[in-house]
Enzyme design. Structure first.
Site, PDB file in Angstrom:
ATOM      1  CG  HIS A   1       0.324   1.986  -9.407  1.00  0.00           C
ATOM      2  ND1 HIS A   1      -0.059   1.482  -8.175  1.00  0.00           N
ATOM      3  CD2 HIS A   1      -0.688   2.800  -9.806  1.00  0.00           C
ATOM      4  CE1 HIS A   1      -1.244   1.964  -7.852  1.00  0.00           C
ATOM      5  NE2 HIS A   1      -1.650   2.774  -8.818  1.00  0.00           N
TER       6      HIS A   1
ATOM      7  CG  ASP B   1      -2.023   1.005   1.149  1.00  0.00           C
ATOM      8  OD1 ASP B   1      -2.325   1.462   0.031  1.00  0.00           O
ATOM      9  OD2 ASP B   1      -2.589   1.340   2.200  1.00  0.00           O
TER      10      ASP B   1
ATOM     11  CG  LEU C   1       9.861 -16.969  -3.163  1.00  0.00           C
ATOM     12  CD1 LEU C   1       9.520 -17.073  -1.678  1.00  0.00           C
ATOM     13  CD2 LEU C   1      10.326 -15.555  -3.507  1.00  0.00           C
TER      14      LEU C   1
END
Length: 236
Positions: free
Chosen positions: A30, A13, A124
């Site tokens: 962004h 956020d 991962l």
């Protein structure tokens, strides 16, 4: 000895506020946020985190301006195409969860192809939550369970917490140990409602584009000071 969480989930956020504070268009925030993603993915892979789940696009984000949503779609598509080779090089497996039907067909197809290319990797597991909502996840899982019961594949009396969670988007992944939210907001915003039932939560004022390995280490250090009892009483 540092205890590394097996599964870290992050609500990324603050991209818009980061850009606005600099007098820049929100999309620039962004774009800078993508850099933070690269840094965190690299760090999590290096320290041995098993699963990293990132809240990229919530089901509520579609209520933003048409222009911003369109730009987010384009950014998502561009990042998917650009990052596949890098993720493959680092043995990262990719999983995308959420209702992708909202996305344009080219985005959906790229998402399918990217997951397929990285499906055999053993490092991962990077989970991207796109057009995802925790309530949506529980509802879609319930629909699957109901269909299975109607078709006679399961007995409703045999449904348990463990069996139900096999129908959720994160089925097969370790339980979320640590939930991180950047930007100073103190809520989970409909993210992984089922999966964070016993997660430790860490909130930081740092805006997502400024979140890096140093900030990640702060969160993990804080996690290591938690007394995780999973509802059991502590003996004094």
């Amino acid at each position: 000895m540092i205890n590394i969480p097996k599964h870290i989930a992050i609500i990324m956020d603050g991209n818009g506020r980061w850009a606005s504070g600099r007098g820049l268009p929100r999309i620039v925030g962004h774009q800078q946020g993508v850099r933070a993603v690269r840094s965190v993915v690299k760090a999590c892979g290096a320290m041995g985190v098993k699963t990293l789940t990132l809240f990229a696009f919530s089901s509520e984000n579609k209520n933003r301006s048409t222009e911003e949503v369109s730009l987010l779609f384009k950014l998502f598509l561009t990042v998917l195409k650009q990052e596949v080779k890098k993720l493959n090089k680092h043995n990262v497996r990719l999983k995308i969860i959420g209702d992708l039907s909202l996305f344009p067909e080219d985005v959906q197809q790229t998402a399918i192809e990217a997951q397929a290319k990285l499906s055999d990797n053993q490092g991962l597991t990077l989970v991207i939550a796109a057009n995802y909502g925790g309530q949506w996840d529980i509802v879609q899982a319930t629909k699957q369970v109901v269909k299975a019961a109607i078709n006679g594949h399961i007995n409703p009396e045999d449904i348990t917490i463990d069996s139900f969670q096999n129908y959720l988007s994160l089925a097969g992944e370790p339980a979320v140990d640590l939930l991180i939210r950047s930007s100073g907001e103190l809520r989970i915003s409909n993210f992984l409602l089922w999966d964070v039932a016993y997660s430790e939560m860490y909130f930081t004022d740092t805006l997502w584009p400024d979140f890096d390995e140093v900030e990640l280490n702060k969160a993990i250090e804080n996690f290591n000071h938690r007394d995780r009892r999973y509802g059991a009483r502590k003996e004094y």
